[in-house]
Write a protein that holds these residues in place. Structure first.
Motif, PDB file in Angstrom:
ATOM      1  N   ARG A   9     105.365  21.726  32.888  1.00 49.82           N
ATOM      2  CA  ARG A   9     105.040  22.684  32.093  1.00 49.82           C
ATOM      3  C   ARG A   9     104.613  24.219  33.207  1.00 49.82           C
ATOM      4  O   ARG A   9     104.898  24.989  32.338  1.00 49.82           O
ATOM      5  CB  ARG A   9     103.189  22.338  32.439  1.00 49.82           C
ATOM      6  N   HIS A  10     105.229  24.206  34.602  1.00 53.53           N
ATOM      7  CA  HIS A  10     104.845  25.143  35.527  1.00 53.53           C
ATOM      8  C   HIS A  10     106.501  25.966  35.742  1.00 53.53           C
ATOM      9  O   HIS A  10     107.379  25.270  35.841  1.00 53.53           O
ATOM     10  CB  HIS A  10     103.869  24.748  36.956  1.00 53.53           C
ATOM     11  N   LEU A  11     106.806  27.217  36.002  1.00 45.10           N
ATOM     12  CA  LEU A  11     107.476  27.695  36.614  1.00 45.10           C
ATOM     13  C   LEU A  11     107.593  26.536  37.849  1.00 45.10           C
ATOM     14  O   LEU A  11     106.809  26.634  38.791  1.00 45.10           O
ATOM     15  CB  LEU A  11     107.524  29.330  36.819  1.00 45.10           C
ATOM     16  N   SER A  12     109.603  26.489  38.300  1.00 44.32           N
ATOM     17  CA  SER A  12     110.028  25.592  39.328  1.00 44.32           C
ATOM     18  C   SER A  12     111.307  25.857  39.510  1.00 44.32           C
ATOM     19  O   SER A  12     111.870  27.035  38.641  1.00 44.32           O
ATOM     20  CB  SER A  12     109.347  24.439  38.998  1.00 44.32           C
ATOM     21  N   THR A  13     111.192  25.265  40.802  1.00 39.51           N
ATOM     22  CA  THR A  13     112.771  26.127  41.016  1.00 39.51           C
ATOM     23  C   THR A  13     113.554  24.823  39.769  1.00 39.51           C
ATOM     24  O   THR A  13     114.883  25.416  39.483  1.00 39.51           O
ATOM     25  CB  THR A  13     113.228  24.899  42.345  1.00 39.51           C
ATOM     26  N   GLN A  14     113.162  23.673  40.016  1.00 40.62           N
ATOM     27  CA  GLN A  14     114.293  22.259  38.702  1.00 40.62           C
ATOM     28  C   GLN A  14     114.097  23.247  37.817  1.00 40.62           C
ATOM     29  O   GLN A  14     115.728  23.539  36.614  1.00 40.62           O
ATOM     30  CB  GLN A  14     113.630  21.571  38.316  1.00 40.62           C
ATOM     31  N   SER A  15     113.127  24.197  36.562  1.00 36.60           N
ATOM     32  CA  SER A  15     113.938  24.535  35.799  1.00 36.60           C
ATOM     33  C   SER A  15     114.273  25.946  35.435  1.00 36.60           C
ATOM     34  O   SER A  15     115.218  26.188  34.330  1.00 36.60           O
ATOM     35  CB  SER A  15     112.448  25.274  34.811  1.00 36.60           C
ATOM     36  N   LEU A  16     114.216  27.214  36.387  1.00 31.99           N
ATOM     37  CA  LEU A  16     115.317  28.164  36.504  1.00 31.99           C
ATOM     38  C   LEU A  16     116.924  27.359  36.804  1.00 31.99           C
ATOM     39  O   LEU A  16     118.002  27.848  36.010  1.00 31.99           O
ATOM     40  CB  LEU A  16     115.039  28.987  37.844  1.00 31.99           C
ATOM     41  N   LEU A  17     116.900  26.072  37.547  1.00 35.17           N
ATOM     42  CA  LEU A  17     118.222  25.353  37.958  1.00 35.17           C
ATOM     43  C   LEU A  17     118.652  24.487  36.321  1.00 35.17           C
ATOM     44  O   LEU A  17     120.089  25.169  35.677  1.00 35.17           O
ATOM     45  CB  LEU A  17     118.510  24.333  39.041  1.00 35.17           C
ATOM     46  N   ALA A  18     117.510  24.527  35.844  1.00 35.74           N
ATOM     47  CA  ALA A  18     118.093  23.961  34.181  1.00 35.74           C
ATOM     48  C   ALA A  18     118.735  24.994  32.930  1.00 35.74           C
ATOM     49  O   ALA A  18     119.294  24.485  32.278  1.00 35.74           O
ATOM     50  CB  ALA A  18     116.547  23.253  33.552  1.00 35.74           C
ATOM     51  N   LEU A  19     118.321  26.272  33.821  1.00 40.27           N
ATOM     52  CA  LEU A  19     119.027  27.154  32.507  1.00 40.27           C
ATOM     53  C   LEU A  19     120.658  27.362  32.811  1.00 40.27           C
ATOM     54  O   LEU A  19     120.857  27.998  32.130  1.00 40.27           O
ATOM     55  CB  LEU A  19     118.419  27.985  32.793  1.00 40.27           C
ATOM     56  N   ASP A  20     120.921  26.552  33.899  1.00 42.22           N
ATOM     57  CA  ASP A  20     122.156  26.771  33.653  1.00 42.22           C
ATOM     58  C   ASP A  20     123.312  28.383  33.475  1.00 42.22           C
ATOM     59  O   ASP A  20     123.835  28.862  33.021  1.00 42.22           O
ATOM     60  CB  ASP A  20     123.070  25.843  32.555  1.00 42.22           C
ATOM     61  N   LEU A  21     122.645  29.465  34.354  1.00 41.76           N
ATOM     62  CA  LEU A  21     123.510  30.850  34.629  1.00 41.76           C
ATOM     63  C   LEU A  21     123.241  30.499  35.729  1.00 41.76           C
ATOM     64  O   LEU A  21     123.052  29.729  37.091  1.00 41.76           O
ATOM     65  CB  LEU A  21     121.928  31.877  34.332  1.00 41.76           C
ATOM     66  N   PRO A  22     124.446  31.716  35.946  1.00 37.73           N
ATOM     67  CA  PRO A  22     125.064  32.230  37.509  1.00 37.73           C
ATOM     68  C   PRO A  22     123.830  32.584  38.554  1.00 37.73           C
ATOM     69  O   PRO A  22     123.502  34.265  38.154  1.00 37.73           O
ATOM     70  CB  PRO A  22     126.614  32.962  36.641  1.00 37.73           C
ATOM     71  N   LEU A  23     122.892  31.796  38.164  1.00 41.39           N
ATOM     72  CA  LEU A  23     121.535  32.419  39.342  1.00 41.39           C
ATOM     73  C   LEU A  23     121.770  33.604  40.103  1.00 41.39           C
ATOM     74  O   LEU A  23     121.587  34.690  40.318  1.00 41.39           O
ATOM     75  CB  LEU A  23     120.923  32.118  39.576  1.00 41.39           C
TER      76      LEU A  23
END
Length: 407
Positions: free
Chosen positions: A235-249
């Motif tokens: 439910r919170h912002l996390s490393t996994q949630s950003l990686l799940a966006l599948d963007l060239p971060l």
């Protein structure tokens, strides 16, 4: 005939004073707003539409308008005390707002040239007054649109000549400055992803309409009370949630707005994501060498806190400002004193002493005064002052020793 100083027969300040008494909405050079309407965008977000006076139009609409993501300062009188607050502008200049689509388009364009709209959450004395108590037709002094939370920041941070993907991350009412900014980015044919954390999804129809019109737009509305909306099962912002966006971060520009806690967590999460920069590798290959440079996602973040700096953080993600012992504050001109371990302004108010203030966020400078002696610490930047005479802001400085103010 000799040339030189020629006194004005009628001072502009006098013209302004007389004109404002005859017609309060008129001013020679002071931008003013008149409340026209309120629109409920959600259960917790209210849009306020204002008519602009001639001075505002000359300084804003007749020049270039404003950019998505910018804000405006409004001076709000409540019980004889003026409070200054900054609010995000909704929409873009000369463009109808989405909830008016059924109205005549010509009328909308004309109206948009004469009005501005802000979105607020009815909490706090000033926002609650604007959202629920101020009579329609009330007139307020204002500034003009400002702020650097704009698309120009993306070009400044770009690692190559290519337009990088844009990621917008918001929590709660931090979504308001992104309404116009995201649309402006999409109109510029940018690839946009939105990640919004809130207790309940808001503006779902608006985001859905944008996604239908612009294929390069993706959005994720995280209802923190509904597991079905979670990203990466959290439910919170996390490393996994950003990686799940599948963007060239590594090459993604991030715009973020939210509470201090949320922004602190974003910086902590971003610090954990270290990737080789694609753009840097491409440049290295072109030069005939292989780069091993790594790139922190923290370097890609642009935040909106209406100009306030993000506090320094320690490894646990907490502010560096430690709890301080109560110190004695002496107001030299008033021959009064009080003790506080919080900000100088809050401590004075708790001691029933009224000091000048405006935004209470270290932005408007209305609380600035001269410190005669003593050491204070800036609660936003962590900067510790010297022990001598200097100008400080009472709303963001905490005493580290006894302090004498020239008040």
């Amino acid at each position: 005939m000799p040339r030189g100083y020629r006194p004005q027969l009628i001072q502009s300040a006098f013209v302004h004073f007389i004109g404002s008494r005859l017609t309060p909405f008129w001013s020679l050079n002071v931008p003013k707003l008149r409340l026209l309407a309120r629109v409920m965008l959600s259960e917790e977000l209210v849009a306020l539409q204002f008519e602009t006076n001639r001075a505002f139009k000359q300084q804003v609409f007749d020049v270039q308008g404003w950019n998505g993501g910018q804000h405006i300062d409004i001076s709000v009188p409540i019980d004889g005390i003026y409070h200054q607050r900054s609010y995000s502008l909704v929409g873009l200049p000369q463009q109808p707002l989405w909830w008016n689509n059924e109205v005549n388009e010509h009328h909308l364009k004309k109206q948009q040239r004469q009005t501005i709209t802000i979105a607020i959450k009815p909490q706090g004395v000033v926002s609650h007054y604007l959202a629920e108590q101020a009579p329609i037709g009330t007139i307020f002094d204002s500034g003009i649109p400002s702020g650097d939370f704009t698309l120009a920041q993306a070009s400044l941070l770009a690692l190559s000549t290519k337009q990088p993907p844009l990621l917008f991350i918001a929590s709660g009412s931090g979504i308001t400055p992104m309404l116009g900014l995201i649309k402006q980015a999409l109109q510029a044919e940018r690839a946009v992803t939105l990640l919004h954390y809130n207790r309940m999804p808001i503006l779902m129809t608006y985001w859905d309409d944008l996604a239908k019109k612009y294929p390069a737009f993706n959005y994720y509305l995280i209802n923190t009370d509904d597991p079905n909306t979670y990203l990466a099962n959290t439910r919170h912002l996390s490393t996994q949630s950003l990686l799940a966006l599948d963007l060239p971060l590594a090459d993604t520009q991030i715009f973020a707005c939210g509470s201090q806690t949320f922004l602190t967590e974003l910086y902590r999460v971003a610090a954990e994501i270290v990737q080789p920069s694609c753009s840097l590798l491409d440049d290295s290959l072109l030069n005939g060498s292989l780069s091993t440079d790594s790139h922190s996602l923290r370097d890609n973040i642009v935040i909106e806190r209406f100009g306030s700096a993000l506090p320094e953080m320690n490894k646990e993600g907490k502010d560096k400002l430690e709890d301080t012992d109560p110190q004695t504050i002496y107001l030299r001109s008033r021959q009064r004193q009080f003790m506080t371990s919080s900000t100088l302004l809050l401590g004075a108010e708790q001691a029933s002493l009224r000091l000048p203030y405006g935004c209470r966020q270290g932005i408007c400078q209305m609380c600035r005064c001269n410190k005669v002696s003593g050491i204070v610490k800036n609660s936003q930047t962590g900067r510790i002052s010297g022990d001598g005479y200097e100008s400080i802001q009472t709303c963001i400085n905490v005493p580290m020793t006894d302090v004498v103010l020239d008040i």
